[in-house]
Design a protein around this motif. Structure first.
Motif, PDB file in Angstrom:
ATOM      1  N   ASP A 161       0.928  -1.206   0.029  1.00 20.02           N
ATOM      2  CA  ASP A 161       0.055   0.037   0.049  1.00 20.02           C
ATOM      3  C   ASP A 161       0.865   1.222   0.005  1.00 20.02           C
ATOM      4  OD1 ASP A 161      -1.734   2.312   0.814  1.00 20.02           O
ATOM      5  OD2 ASP A 161      -3.028   0.826   1.550  1.00 20.02           O
ATOM      6  N   ARG A 162       0.511   2.172  -0.774  1.00 21.77           N
ATOM      7  CA  ARG A 162       1.500   3.392  -1.089  1.00 21.77           C
ATOM      8  C   ARG A 162       1.309   4.214   0.064  1.00 21.77           C
ATOM      9  NH1 ARG A 162      -0.490   6.860  -5.953  1.00 21.77           N
ATOM     10  NH2 ARG A 162       1.104   8.246  -5.048  1.00 21.77           N
ATOM     11  N   HIS A 163       0.371   3.986   0.984  1.00 16.72           N
ATOM     12  CA  HIS A 163       0.252   5.072   1.963  1.00 16.72           C
ATOM     13  C   HIS A 163       0.658   4.388   3.343  1.00 16.72           C
ATOM     14  CE1 HIS A 163      -2.240   7.510  -0.600  1.00 16.72           C
ATOM     15  NE2 HIS A 163      -3.201   6.693  -0.717  1.00 16.72           N
ATOM     16  N   ILE A 164       1.224   3.198   3.472  1.00 13.59           N
ATOM     17  CA  ILE A 164       1.682   2.834   4.598  1.00 13.59           C
ATOM     18  C   ILE A 164       2.768   3.509   5.170  1.00 13.59           C
ATOM     19  CG2 ILE A 164       3.354   1.334   3.308  1.00 13.59           C
ATOM     20  CD1 ILE A 164       2.779  -1.214   5.231  1.00 13.59           C
ATOM     21  N   SER A 165       2.728   3.485   6.608  1.00 19.69           N
ATOM     22  CA  SER A 165       3.785   4.338   7.338  1.00 19.69           C
ATOM     23  C   SER A 165       5.351   3.522   7.418  1.00 19.69           C
ATOM     24  CB  SER A 165       3.382   4.416   8.606  1.00 19.69           C
ATOM     25  OG  SER A 165       3.229   3.405   9.517  1.00 19.69           O
ATOM     26  N   THR A 166       6.214   4.056   7.781  1.00 22.51           N
ATOM     27  CA  THR A 166       7.726   3.399   7.968  1.00 22.51           C
ATOM     28  C   THR A 166       7.444   2.419   9.214  1.00 22.51           C
ATOM     29  OG1 THR A 166       8.733   5.399   7.330  1.00 22.51           O
ATOM     30  CG2 THR A 166      10.032   3.803   8.607  1.00 22.51           C
ATOM     31  N   LYS A 167       6.557   2.851  10.091  1.00 24.20           N
ATOM     32  CA  LYS A 167       6.631   1.609  11.279  1.00 24.20           C
ATOM     33  C   LYS A 167       6.057   0.681  10.854  1.00 24.20           C
ATOM     34  CE  LYS A 167       4.389   1.611  15.783  1.00 24.20           C
ATOM     35  NZ  LYS A 167       3.485   0.392  15.567  1.00 24.20           N
ATOM     36  N   GLU A 168       4.724   0.884   9.990  1.00 34.28           N
ATOM     37  CA  GLU A 168       3.880  -0.279   9.796  1.00 34.28           C
ATOM     38  C   GLU A 168       4.650  -1.202   8.492  1.00 34.28           C
ATOM     39  OE1 GLU A 168      -0.651   1.594   9.818  1.00 34.28           O
ATOM     40  OE2 GLU A 168       0.885   1.985   8.200  1.00 34.28           O
ATOM     41  N   PHE A 169       5.190  -0.636   7.880  1.00 34.85           N
ATOM     42  CA  PHE A 169       6.220  -1.339   6.788  1.00 34.85           C
ATOM     43  C   PHE A 169       7.062  -2.120   7.398  1.00 34.85           C
ATOM     44  CE2 PHE A 169       9.266  -2.454   3.759  1.00 34.85           C
ATOM     45  CZ  PHE A 169       8.633  -2.677   2.708  1.00 34.85           C
ATOM     46  N   ARG A 170       8.017  -1.488   8.342  1.00 42.18           N
ATOM     47  CA  ARG A 170       9.078  -2.370   9.075  1.00 42.18           C
ATOM     48  C   ARG A 170       8.615  -3.785   9.975  1.00 42.18           C
ATOM     49  NH1 ARG A 170      12.840   2.672  11.303  1.00 42.18           N
ATOM     50  NH2 ARG A 170      13.782   3.173   9.452  1.00 42.18           N
ATOM     51  N   GLU A 171       7.136  -3.497  10.570  1.00 48.30           N
ATOM     52  CA  GLU A 171       6.734  -4.493  11.406  1.00 48.30           C
ATOM     53  C   GLU A 171       6.434  -5.584  10.162  1.00 48.30           C
ATOM     54  OE1 GLU A 171       3.409  -2.512  13.311  1.00 48.30           O
ATOM     55  OE2 GLU A 171       4.643  -1.776  14.844  1.00 48.30           O
ATOM     56  N   LEU A 172       5.651  -5.193   9.026  1.00 47.01           N
ATOM     57  CA  LEU A 172       5.283  -6.488   8.272  1.00 47.01           C
ATOM     58  C   LEU A 172       6.415  -7.070   7.677  1.00 47.01           C
ATOM     59  CD1 LEU A 172       2.376  -4.268   6.511  1.00 47.01           C
ATOM     60  CD2 LEU A 172       2.099  -6.342   7.563  1.00 47.01           C
ATOM     61  N   ALA A 173       7.510  -6.160   7.406  1.00 49.16           N
ATOM     62  CA  ALA A 173       8.550  -7.018   6.765  1.00 49.16           C
ATOM     63  C   ALA A 173       9.126  -7.928   7.626  1.00 49.16           C
ATOM     64  CB  ALA A 173       9.697  -5.962   6.340  1.00 49.16           C
ATOM     65  N   SER A 174       9.258  -7.644   9.026  1.00 46.30           N
ATOM     66  CA  SER A 174       9.705  -8.503  10.005  1.00 46.30           C
ATOM     67  C   SER A 174       8.765  -9.590   9.904  1.00 46.30           C
ATOM     68  CB  SER A 174       9.676  -7.747  11.447  1.00 46.30           C
ATOM     69  OG  SER A 174      10.127  -8.749  12.299  1.00 46.30           O
ATOM     70  N   GLU A 175       7.571  -9.578  10.041  1.00 41.83           N
ATOM     71  CA  GLU A 175       6.444 -10.538  10.141  1.00 41.83           C
ATOM     72  C   GLU A 175       6.632 -11.619   8.862  1.00 41.83           C
ATOM     73  OE1 GLU A 175       2.949  -8.616  10.632  1.00 41.83           O
ATOM     74  OE2 GLU A 175       3.338  -7.923  12.856  1.00 41.83           O
ATOM     75  N   ILE A 176       6.741 -10.819   7.762  1.00 36.72           N
ATOM     76  CA  ILE A 176       6.785 -11.718   6.508  1.00 36.72           C
ATOM     77  C   ILE A 176       8.182 -12.588   6.572  1.00 36.72           C
ATOM     78  CG2 ILE A 176       7.245 -11.654   3.954  1.00 36.72           C
ATOM     79  CD1 ILE A 176       5.342  -9.085   4.032  1.00 36.72           C
ATOM     80  N   ALA A 177       9.329 -12.103   6.944  1.00 34.64           N
ATOM     81  CA  ALA A 177      10.485 -12.713   7.166  1.00 34.64           C
ATOM     82  C   ALA A 177      10.293 -13.721   7.941  1.00 34.64           C
ATOM     83  CB  ALA A 177      11.622 -11.648   7.594  1.00 34.64           C
ATOM     84  N   THR A 178       9.645 -13.688   8.984  1.00 39.18           N
ATOM     85  CA  THR A 178       9.374 -14.871  10.185  1.00 39.18           C
ATOM     86  C   THR A 178       8.684 -16.118   9.238  1.00 39.18           C
ATOM     87  OG1 THR A 178       9.364 -13.466  12.026  1.00 39.18           O
ATOM     88  CG2 THR A 178       8.398 -15.734  12.248  1.00 39.18           C
ATOM     89  N   LEU A 179       7.773 -15.739   8.654  1.00 43.76           N
ATOM     90  CA  LEU A 179       7.178 -16.751   7.924  1.00 43.76           C
ATOM     91  C   LEU A 179       7.917 -17.338   6.724  1.00 43.76           C
ATOM     92  CD1 LEU A 179       3.423 -14.930   7.720  1.00 43.76           C
ATOM     93  CD2 LEU A 179       4.115 -16.708   9.096  1.00 43.76           C
ATOM     94  N   LEU A 180       8.614 -16.606   5.967  1.00 39.43           N
ATOM     95  CA  LEU A 180       9.266 -17.216   4.975  1.00 39.43           C
ATOM     96  C   LEU A 180      10.695 -18.028   5.473  1.00 39.43           C
ATOM     97  CD1 LEU A 180       9.656 -14.236   2.698  1.00 39.43           C
ATOM     98  CD2 LEU A 180       8.427 -16.330   2.141  1.00 39.43           C
ATOM     99  N   THR A 181      11.169 -17.605   6.641  1.00 41.13           N
ATOM    100  CA  THR A 181      12.117 -18.342   7.344  1.00 41.13           C
ATOM    101  C   THR A 181      11.724 -19.766   7.919  1.00 41.13           C
ATOM    102  OG1 THR A 181      13.317 -16.368   8.139  1.00 41.13           O
ATOM    103  CG2 THR A 181      13.742 -18.444   9.192  1.00 41.13           C
ATOM    104  N   TYR A 182      10.452 -19.612   8.406  1.00 38.72           N
ATOM    105  CA  TYR A 182       9.781 -21.021   8.827  1.00 38.72           C
ATOM    106  C   TYR A 182       9.811 -22.083   7.579  1.00 38.72           C
ATOM    107  CZ  TYR A 182       6.584 -24.311  10.652  1.00 38.72           C
ATOM    108  OH  TYR A 182       5.904 -25.431  11.171  1.00 38.72           O
ATOM    109  N   GLU A 183       9.664 -21.748   6.660  1.00 37.37           N
ATOM    110  CA  GLU A 183       9.483 -22.593   5.269  1.00 37.37           C
ATOM    111  C   GLU A 183      10.968 -22.973   4.962  1.00 37.37           C
ATOM    112  OE1 GLU A 183       7.621 -24.817   2.234  1.00 37.37           O
ATOM    113  OE2 GLU A 183       6.914 -23.700   4.024  1.00 37.37           O
ATOM    114  N   ALA A 184      11.923 -21.692   4.759  1.00 37.75           N
ATOM    115  CA  ALA A 184      13.199 -21.931   4.286  1.00 37.75           C
ATOM    116  C   ALA A 184      14.078 -22.946   5.379  1.00 37.75           C
ATOM    117  CB  ALA A 184      13.970 -20.580   4.237  1.00 37.75           C
ATOM    118  N   THR A 185      13.726 -23.035   6.597  1.00 36.18           N
ATOM    119  CA  THR A 185      14.594 -23.941   7.474  1.00 36.18           C
ATOM    120  C   THR A 185      13.696 -25.401   7.549  1.00 36.18           C
ATOM    121  OG1 THR A 185      13.307 -22.926   9.288  1.00 36.18           O
ATOM    122  CG2 THR A 185      15.319 -22.000   8.483  1.00 36.18           C
TER     123      THR A 185
END
Length: 211
Positions: free
Chosen positions: A20-44
């Motif tokens: 979303d183009r209107h997302i805040s920096t704080k929200e984006f960082r939180e989502l990036a961290s959460e997505i990384a967690t879910l991808l890592t679960y699959e990668a490991t």
């Protein structure tokens, strides 16, 4: 080269919010961290384990633990740092290795400006973190560096990838697995200002100076 597009509903939902183009920096960082967690679960999920016996609440308990040296997380500066907390939340014992790269404006080749790798790289699994696999130049340079250090078990974790970047990694390092939340249609020439270090957040990827 194995390319794993992780189509979990939670990942799709969180990536949609992150675009979303209107997302805040704080929200984006939180989502990036959460997505990384879910991808890592699959990668490991293919990590090798070994059996041992520990003392539990009611006596000896047979358990399984990750075998040998553990993982090293390798964020590509600076954007990869936004994904690192999510990986470390899942694997708190992982060592952190840092790779800093920028693009030479004349040659367009990635140039190293900071490298800090943990010990015993030849015994570890490296997880490269970068929100976007665009042209693939920075990722290939990071893989080159890791292999020069002796590391032979390397995986890449990305929020979004372009076919051009996947093809470049596949051509130069076919032994490296890629885990990604989405593969977009193609690169374009639009540079978009996004909450975290110029990561493109639209449906089609942008070509930015950092990638």
């Amino acid at each position: 080269m194995p390319v794993h597009v992780v189509n979990h509903p939670l990942i799709k939902h969180k990536l949609a919010l992150a675009r979303d183009r209107h997302i805040s920096t704080k929200e984006f960082r939180e989502l990036a961290s959460e997505i990384a967690t879910l991808l890592t679960y699959e990668a490991t999920k293919d990590l090798e384990t070994e059996k041992e016996t520990i003392q539990g609440w009611a006596g000896p308990v047979p358990v399984e633990k990750i075998k040998g040296k553990k993982i090293t997380v390798v964020p590509i500066l600076r954007a990869g740092l936004g994904m690192m907390p999510g990986v470390l939340n899942l694997i708190p014992s992982a060592r952190v290795s840092i790779v800093g790269l920028y693009r030479n404006e004349e040659t367009l080749d990635p140039v190293r400006y900071y490298v800090k790798l943990t010990k015993s790289m030849e015994e570890r699994i490296s997880l490269i973190l970068d929100p976007m696999l665009a042209t693939g130049g920075s990722v290939v340079a990071a893989i080159d560096l890791l292999k020069q250090s002796g590391c032979r078990h390397i995986k890449g974790i990305f929020m979004v990838a372009a076919p051009e970047g996947i093809a470049r990694v596949e051509k130069t390092h076919p032994d490296v697995s890629i885990y990604v939340a989405a593969v977009d249609e193609k690169l374009n020439d639009v540079v978009i200002s996004c909450p975290v270090w110029a990561m493109p957040a639209t449906r089609s990827l942008a070509r930015s100076k950092n990638h």
